[in-house]
Design a protein around this motif. Structure first.
Motif, short mmCIF file in Angstrom:
data_model
loop_
_atom_site.label_atom_id
_atom_site.label_comp_id
_atom_site.label_asym_id
_atom_site.label_seq_id
_atom_site.Cartn_x
_atom_site.Cartn_y
_atom_site.Cartn_z
N PHE A 1 0.81 -1.21 0.00
CA PHE A 1 0.00 0.00 0.00
C PHE A 1 0.85 1.27 0.00
O PHE A 1 0.41 2.31 -0.50
N GLU A 2 2.06 1.21 0.54
CA GLU A 2 2.95 2.36 0.42
C GLU A 2 3.23 2.67 -1.04
O GLU A 2 3.21 3.84 -1.45
N VAL A 3 3.46 1.63 -1.83
CA VAL A 3 3.71 1.84 -3.26
C VAL A 3 2.45 2.33 -3.96
O VAL A 3 2.49 3.26 -4.78
N ARG A 4 1.32 1.71 -3.65
CA ARG A 4 0.07 2.14 -4.30
C ARG A 4 -0.27 3.59 -3.98
O ARG A 4 -0.76 4.33 -4.84
N LEU A 5 0.01 4.02 -2.74
CA LEU A 5 -0.28 5.41 -2.37
C LEU A 5 0.64 6.39 -3.08
O LEU A 5 0.29 7.57 -3.24
N LEU A 6 1.79 5.95 -3.51
CA LEU A 6 2.67 6.79 -4.31
C LEU A 6 2.18 6.93 -5.74
O LEU A 6 2.33 7.99 -6.36
N LEU A 7 1.59 5.86 -6.27
CA LEU A 7 1.26 5.82 -7.69
C LEU A 7 -0.18 6.21 -8.02
O LEU A 7 -0.42 7.00 -8.95
N GLU A 8 -1.14 5.65 -7.29
CA GLU A 8 -2.52 5.72 -7.76
C GLU A 8 -3.22 7.06 -7.51
O GLU A 8 -4.01 7.49 -8.36
N PRO A 9 -2.99 7.76 -6.40
CA PRO A 9 -3.59 9.10 -6.30
C PRO A 9 -3.10 10.03 -7.42
O PRO A 9 -3.89 10.80 -7.97
N TRP A 10 -1.83 9.95 -7.74
CA TRP A 10 -1.29 10.76 -8.85
C TRP A 10 -1.96 10.36 -10.16
O TRP A 10 -2.34 11.22 -10.96
N ALA A 11 -2.11 9.05 -10.39
CA ALA A 11 -2.74 8.59 -11.62
C ALA A 11 -4.18 9.06 -11.72
O ALA A 11 -4.65 9.47 -12.80
N ALA A 12 -4.90 9.05 -10.61
CA ALA A 12 -6.29 9.53 -10.62
C ALA A 12 -6.33 11.01 -10.96
O ALA A 12 -7.21 11.46 -11.72
N ARG A 13 -5.41 11.77 -10.41
CA ARG A 13 -5.33 13.20 -10.73
C ARG A 13 -5.09 13.41 -12.22
O ARG A 13 -5.74 14.24 -12.87
N GLU A 14 -4.15 12.66 -12.78
CA GLU A 14 -3.83 12.81 -14.19
C GLU A 14 -4.97 12.37 -15.10
O GLU A 14 -5.14 12.91 -16.20
N ALA A 15 -5.73 11.39 -14.66
CA ALA A 15 -6.84 10.88 -15.47
C ALA A 15 -8.03 11.83 -15.48
O ALA A 15 -8.86 11.79 -16.40
N ALA A 16 -8.12 12.72 -14.48
CA ALA A 16 -9.28 13.60 -14.32
C ALA A 16 -9.10 14.87 -15.16
O ALA A 16 -9.03 15.98 -14.64
N THR A 17 -9.03 14.69 -16.47
CA THR A 17 -8.80 15.82 -17.37
C THR A 17 -9.86 15.84 -18.46
O THR A 17 -10.65 14.90 -18.60
N GLU A 18 -9.81 16.90 -19.25
CA GLU A 18 -10.75 17.05 -20.36
C GLU A 18 -10.31 16.27 -21.59
O GLU A 18 -10.97 16.32 -22.62
N ARG A 19 -9.20 15.56 -21.50
CA ARG A 19 -8.71 14.82 -22.66
C ARG A 19 -9.69 13.73 -23.08
O ARG A 19 -10.49 13.26 -22.28
N LEU A 20 -9.56 13.32 -24.34
CA LEU A 20 -10.41 12.25 -24.83
C LEU A 20 -10.13 10.94 -24.11
O LEU A 20 -10.95 10.02 -24.16
N THR A 21 -9.00 10.86 -23.44
CA THR A 21 -8.66 9.63 -22.70
C THR A 21 -9.28 9.58 -21.32
O THR A 21 -9.02 8.64 -20.58
N ASN A 22 -10.08 10.58 -20.95
CA ASN A 22 -10.77 10.53 -19.66
C ASN A 22 -11.56 9.23 -19.59
O ASN A 22 -12.40 8.96 -20.44
#
Length: 239
Positions: free
Chosen positions: A90-111
């Motif tokens: 979970f230490e690793v997941r907490l480093l990676l996944e909150p950041w990934a969620a932030r990056e995914a929350a965009t207006e891009r077509l890849t949302n």
């Protein structure tokens, strides 16, 4: 990136991939118990295949840390993850996944909002707390998280997540949220924030979900005398 197969229990396909998936599912459902020796001949007969694809599958499962090989015994099922391993995961997941969620929350077509809704609908349709249903829920949970990681734009994240085998380790622990109600609500908050293109809320929702998941899973260890005081200490490491 191609999604990994999600063969479900009960498949009658006997190709190499399905032999691997069938054995993997037997392990995470505890049909093959931790520490149990795996008979290549017995598994080949059960699956209706030769011993070759079974050996190949066991070699892959060794890479997944689900079996261990010894010269004298062949292959044994490994023990489930311990508390230290859960904290590290979970230490690793907490480093990676909150950041990934932030990056995914965009207006891009890849949302990934529409795909996340589809995954949540499939999860909501899974009722019951038997181990077969929980296994299907674990696979769908994996897909939900992978969708977000794939949408982050970082090509290394999905493969890193897969190498963690998070969904396997989590499923092999006894579930305190056995029917997934709390997890589903946390997933809904993540999906809503991502689809609303709210990166701050998406990051916070993912972090809250991972902390909640850790709390539910670490409670397993509170019944063990040796680890009775450690879940609280372990949680402090994740803050």
């Amino acid at each position: 990136m191609r999604d990994s197969p999600t063969t479900e229990p009960g498949s009658t396909d006997t190709g190499p991939e399905s032999v691997y998936e069938a054995l993997r599912m037997r392990i995470i459902q505890h049909d093959l118990e931790p520490g149990e020796r795996i008979s290549i001949g017995d598994e080949a007969r059960r699956l209706g295949v030769s011993q070759t694809p079974v050996r190949e599958a066991l070699h892959r499962l060794e890479g997944d840390s689900l079996v261990v090989r010894s010269a004298s015994r062949g292959y044994d099922v490994t023990a489930p993850i311990d508390l230290d391993g859960l904290v590290a995961l979970f230490e690793v997941r907490l480093l990676l996944e909150p950041w990934a969620a932030r990056e995914a929350a965009t207006e891009r077509l890849t949302n990934p909002g529409p795909q996340l809704r589809t995954e949540l609908e499939a999860l909501a349709a899974l009722h019951g707390d038997d181990r077969s249903t929980q296994a299907r829920r674990a696979l769908r949970d994996r897909q939900f998280h992978l969708r977000i990681l794939q949408a982050s734009g970082n090509e290394l994240l999905p493969s890193t997540f897969e190498r963690l085998h998070a969904h396997v380790h989590i499923f092999r622990l006894y579930q305190t949220d056995s029917e997934g109600g709390t997890t589903h609500r946390e997933h809904q908050a993540i999906a809503r924030a991502i689809e609303d293109c709210d990166p701050d809320a998406a990051e916070q929702a993912m972090r809250a979900h991972l902390m909640g998941s850790f709390s539910r899973l670490s409670a397993v260890f509170s019944t063990e005398p040796r680890a009775a005081r450690r879940p609280r200490d372990a949680r402090a490491r994740l803050r």
